[in-house]
Design a protein around this motif. Structure first.
Motif, mmCIF file in Angstrom:
data_model
loop_
_atom_site.group_PDB
_atom_site.id
_atom_site.type_symbol
_atom_site.label_atom_id
_atom_site.label_comp_id
_atom_site.label_asym_id
_atom_site.label_seq_id
_atom_site.Cartn_x
_atom_site.Cartn_y
_atom_site.Cartn_z
ATOM 1 N N VAL A 39 65.415 30.946 36.830
ATOM 2 C CA VAL A 39 64.551 30.286 35.848
ATOM 3 C C VAL A 39 63.301 29.745 36.527
ATOM 4 O O VAL A 39 62.185 29.862 36.004
ATOM 5 C CB VAL A 39 65.312 29.160 35.124
ATOM 6 C CG1 VAL A 39 64.366 28.355 34.231
ATOM 7 C CG2 VAL A 39 66.457 29.733 34.304
ATOM 8 N N LYS A 40 63.477 29.169 37.692
ATOM 9 C CA LYS A 40 62.336 28.630 38.432
ATOM 10 C C LYS A 40 61.357 29.740 38.799
ATOM 11 O O LYS A 40 60.133 29.584 38.684
ATOM 12 C CB LYS A 40 62.827 27.915 39.688
ATOM 13 C CG LYS A 40 61.727 27.217 40.470
ATOM 14 C CD LYS A 40 62.302 26.452 41.657
ATOM 15 C CE LYS A 40 61.197 25.764 42.448
ATOM 16 N NZ LYS A 40 61.743 25.029 43.622
ATOM 17 N N GLU A 41 61.876 30.878 39.207
ATOM 18 C CA GLU A 41 61.016 32.013 39.561
ATOM 19 C C GLU A 41 60.315 32.557 38.322
ATOM 20 O O GLU A 41 59.130 32.912 38.364
ATOM 21 C CB GLU A 41 61.855 33.109 40.213
ATOM 22 C CG GLU A 41 61.026 34.290 40.710
ATOM 23 C CD GLU A 41 61.866 35.292 41.476
ATOM 24 O OE1 GLU A 41 61.437 36.457 41.574
ATOM 25 O OE2 GLU A 41 62.946 34.915 41.972
ATOM 26 N N LEU A 42 61.034 32.593 37.198
ATOM 27 C CA LEU A 42 60.452 33.084 35.954
ATOM 28 C C LEU A 42 59.322 32.179 35.477
ATOM 29 O O LEU A 42 58.267 32.651 35.042
ATOM 30 C CB LEU A 42 61.540 33.164 34.875
ATOM 31 C CG LEU A 42 61.093 33.591 33.476
ATOM 32 C CD1 LEU A 42 60.711 35.072 33.472
ATOM 33 C CD2 LEU A 42 62.200 33.327 32.455
ATOM 34 N N SER A 43 59.540 30.869 35.557
ATOM 35 C CA SER A 43 58.578 29.898 35.033
ATOM 36 C C SER A 43 57.500 29.531 36.036
ATOM 37 O O SER A 43 56.471 28.964 35.662
ATOM 38 C CB SER A 43 59.310 28.618 34.601
ATOM 39 O OG SER A 43 60.347 28.903 33.690
ATOM 40 N N GLY A 44 57.755 29.795 37.295
ATOM 41 C CA GLY A 44 56.816 29.395 38.329
ATOM 42 C C GLY A 44 56.975 27.949 38.749
ATOM 43 O O GLY A 44 56.228 27.444 39.584
ATOM 44 N N ARG A 45 57.954 27.269 38.156
ATOM 45 C CA ARG A 45 58.214 25.869 38.500
ATOM 46 C C ARG A 45 59.614 25.506 38.016
ATOM 47 O O ARG A 45 60.230 26.252 37.250
ATOM 48 C CB ARG A 45 57.198 24.937 37.838
ATOM 49 C CG ARG A 45 57.249 24.958 36.316
ATOM 50 C CD ARG A 45 56.144 24.129 35.691
ATOM 51 N NE ARG A 45 56.187 24.172 34.235
ATOM 52 C CZ ARG A 45 56.873 23.328 33.479
ATOM 53 N NH1 ARG A 45 57.583 22.364 34.059
ATOM 54 N NH2 ARG A 45 56.864 23.424 32.168
ATOM 55 N N ALA A 46 60.076 24.355 38.455
ATOM 56 C CA ALA A 46 61.376 23.863 37.999
ATOM 57 C C ALA A 46 61.166 23.063 36.722
ATOM 58 O O ALA A 46 60.605 21.974 36.739
ATOM 59 C CB ALA A 46 62.028 23.007 39.076
ATOM 60 N N ASN A 47 61.576 23.614 35.595
ATOM 61 C CA ASN A 47 61.416 22.942 34.310
ATOM 62 C C ASN A 47 62.203 21.629 34.288
ATOM 63 O O ASN A 47 63.315 21.554 34.807
ATOM 64 C CB ASN A 47 61.914 23.879 33.206
ATOM 65 C CG ASN A 47 61.694 23.321 31.831
ATOM 66 O OD1 ASN A 47 62.448 22.482 31.369
ATOM 67 N ND2 ASN A 47 60.644 23.797 31.165
ATOM 68 N N PRO A 48 61.652 20.558 33.683
ATOM 69 C CA PRO A 48 62.375 19.277 33.636
ATOM 70 C C PRO A 48 63.774 19.388 33.036
ATOM 71 O O PRO A 48 64.697 18.701 33.474
ATOM 72 C CB PRO A 48 61.468 18.399 32.769
ATOM 73 C CG PRO A 48 60.092 18.953 32.985
ATOM 74 C CD PRO A 48 60.284 20.437 33.128
ATOM 75 N N ALA A 49 63.951 20.257 32.037
ATOM 76 C CA ALA A 49 65.263 20.380 31.400
ATOM 77 C C ALA A 49 66.299 20.931 32.372
ATOM 78 O O ALA A 49 67.429 20.424 32.459
ATOM 79 C CB ALA A 49 65.165 21.273 30.166
ATOM 80 N N ILE A 50 65.920 21.956 33.116
ATOM 81 C CA ILE A 50 66.895 22.538 34.038
ATOM 82 C C ILE A 50 67.144 21.602 35.217
ATOM 83 O O ILE A 50 68.241 21.567 35.781
ATOM 84 C CB ILE A 50 66.442 23.943 34.501
ATOM 85 C CG1 ILE A 50 67.641 24.721 35.058
ATOM 86 C CG2 ILE A 50 65.314 23.882 35.497
ATOM 87 C CD1 ILE A 50 67.351 26.177 35.317
ATOM 88 N N ASN A 51 66.154 20.783 35.566
ATOM 89 C CA ASN A 51 66.374 19.774 36.607
ATOM 90 C C ASN A 51 67.384 18.725 36.156
ATOM 91 O O ASN A 51 68.230 18.274 36.936
ATOM 92 C CB ASN A 51 65.055 19.092 36.972
ATOM 93 C CG ASN A 51 64.211 19.925 37.914
ATOM 94 O OD1 ASN A 51 64.706 20.852 38.556
ATOM 95 N ND2 ASN A 51 62.929 19.614 37.995
ATOM 96 N N VAL A 52 67.298 18.317 34.894
ATOM 97 C CA VAL A 52 68.260 17.347 34.364
ATOM 98 C C VAL A 52 69.669 17.919 34.410
ATOM 99 O O VAL A 52 70.623 17.226 34.791
ATOM 100 C CB VAL A 52 67.874 16.937 32.926
ATOM 101 C CG1 VAL A 52 69.052 16.273 32.213
ATOM 102 C CG2 VAL A 52 66.683 15.989 32.946
ATOM 103 N N PHE A 53 69.822 19.181 34.052
ATOM 104 C CA PHE A 53 71.146 19.805 34.090
ATOM 105 C C PHE A 53 71.641 19.938 35.531
ATOM 106 O O PHE A 53 72.826 19.756 35.804
ATOM 107 C CB PHE A 53 71.109 21.164 33.389
ATOM 108 C CG PHE A 53 71.379 21.078 31.915
ATOM 109 C CD1 PHE A 53 72.386 21.815 31.334
ATOM 110 C CD2 PHE A 53 70.626 20.240 31.103
ATOM 111 C CE1 PHE A 53 72.650 21.736 29.976
ATOM 112 C CE2 PHE A 53 70.868 20.144 29.745
ATOM 113 C CZ PHE A 53 71.886 20.890 29.177
ATOM 114 N N ARG A 54 70.744 20.248 36.442
ATOM 115 C CA ARG A 54 71.127 20.328 37.859
ATOM 116 C C ARG A 54 71.619 18.979 38.370
ATOM 117 O O ARG A 54 72.589 18.898 39.125
ATOM 118 C CB ARG A 54 69.928 20.784 38.686
ATOM 119 C CG ARG A 54 70.175 20.847 40.198
ATOM 120 C CD ARG A 54 68.870 20.840 40.967
ATOM 121 N NE ARG A 54 68.108 19.607 40.719
ATOM 122 C CZ ARG A 54 66.857 19.421 41.113
ATOM 123 N NH1 ARG A 54 66.207 20.388 41.754
ATOM 124 N NH2 ARG A 54 66.241 18.276 40.857
#
Length: 302
Positions: free
Chosen positions: A54-69
């Motif tokens: 997802v990070k590679e697709l978006s070019g960054r770590a989205n806040p939502a996926i960071n919260v889940f991590r």
């Protein structure tokens, strides 16, 4: 617990109600995020690989996926269904990868969730309603954290979380949004005003006005504005409201400290005793979003 999370249950699916039903209205409950295209062919335990995709697709770590991590067991989430009901959710196990293309689910957090209804505190509600507020927000206000633990305990009929009570009175601890709601209710009920729903501050001033009000009394026209500040606010100068007075407004202030109020007419300060007395006498008709705070504030409001 350093924060609670506000999460929109919204992925790229066209079947939003199906997503809500899957997450909240099934035997197993979840909060979920999307990017299902990146979870295909991954094992349930492969969240780190999904995260990197997802990070590679978006070019960054989205806040939502960071919260889940970052999520841990016993973290609390607030989410909302399509009927406007707010749900309090306790994380019960670590994040899992899941691929559901129809609902566009890429990962889930298993939760224990309860429907709280519509009357949540203003700070939670505004987080959901904020334009461009994003999918998630970490709410770090200590009062909201303790409130969220209290609500989970109530709805789960348990004492799962230890809640740290607040010993001061209601007015000292009410969050800003709910303090504003109480003061505006006071003026509507006691002073017989109604609020103009589209009222905004005069653009020529930097003073923040909560709203504009008009008297309900036919034959006794009055118009007013109100300014509300919590106990940590700086000293307010009543003369800063001269423009409103000159335009025919009565200015109501609920503030911890004000100067020069004796130097200007039609600026009225609402004091703590009057507001607390109003609260006690009118509690049955006040919004639950205000009265429910008593569970945190001990017995100093009775």
């Amino acid at each position: 617990m350093d924060y609670v999370v506000r999460l929109h249950l919204k992925t790229g699916t066209d079947f939003r109600q199906g997503l809500v039903d899957f997450c909240l209205n099934s035997k197993k409950q979840y909060v979920a995020i999307g990017w299902s295209s990146q979870s295909e062919d991954l094992y349930r335990e492969s969240f780190q690989e999904y995260y990197h995709r997802v990070k590679e697709l978006s070019g960054r770590a989205n806040p939502a996926i960071n919260v889940f991590r970052d999520a841990e067991v016993d973290d609390l989430f607030w989410t909302r269904d399509l009927n406007g009901n707010y749900w309090i959710c306790r994380v019960i196990s670590p994040v899992e990868v899941l691929c559901d293309k129809r609902l566009d689910i890429g990962a889930v957090l298993p939760v224990e969730a309860y429907n709280f209804g519509m009357q949540v505190p203003g700070q939670i509600k505004s987080s959901f309603n904020r334009p461009r507020g994003g999918t998630v927000e970490r709410i770090r206000d200590r009062i909201i954290i303790e409130y969220s633990k209290t609500i989970f305990n109530q709805l789960s009929n348990s004492k799962y979380y230890k809640v740290i009570p607040y010993e001061d009175n209601l007015l000292d601890n009410l969050p800003d949004f709910d303090l504003e709601e109480l003061v505006i209710s006071y003026l509507q009920i006691k002073e017989n005003y109604y609020v103009l729903s589209n009222s905004i501050a005069n653009k020529s001033t930097t003073i923040k006005i909560e709203c504009e009000m008009i008297s309900r009394e036919v034959g006794n026209f009055r118009k007013a504005v109100v300014q509300v500040k919590g106990k940590k606010a700086k000293v307010l100068d009543a003369l800063d409201f001269k423009q409103y007075v000159e335009e025919g407004y009565i200015v109501y202030l609920y503030v911890p400290q004000v100067i020069n109020i004796d130097q200007i007419d039609n600026v009225i300060r609402i004091n703590n005793d009057d507001l607390l007395d109003f609260y006690k006498k009118n509690k049955p008709i006040l919004p639950l979003s205000i009265t429910q705070w008593e569970t945190l504030f001990g017995s100093n409001n009775s």
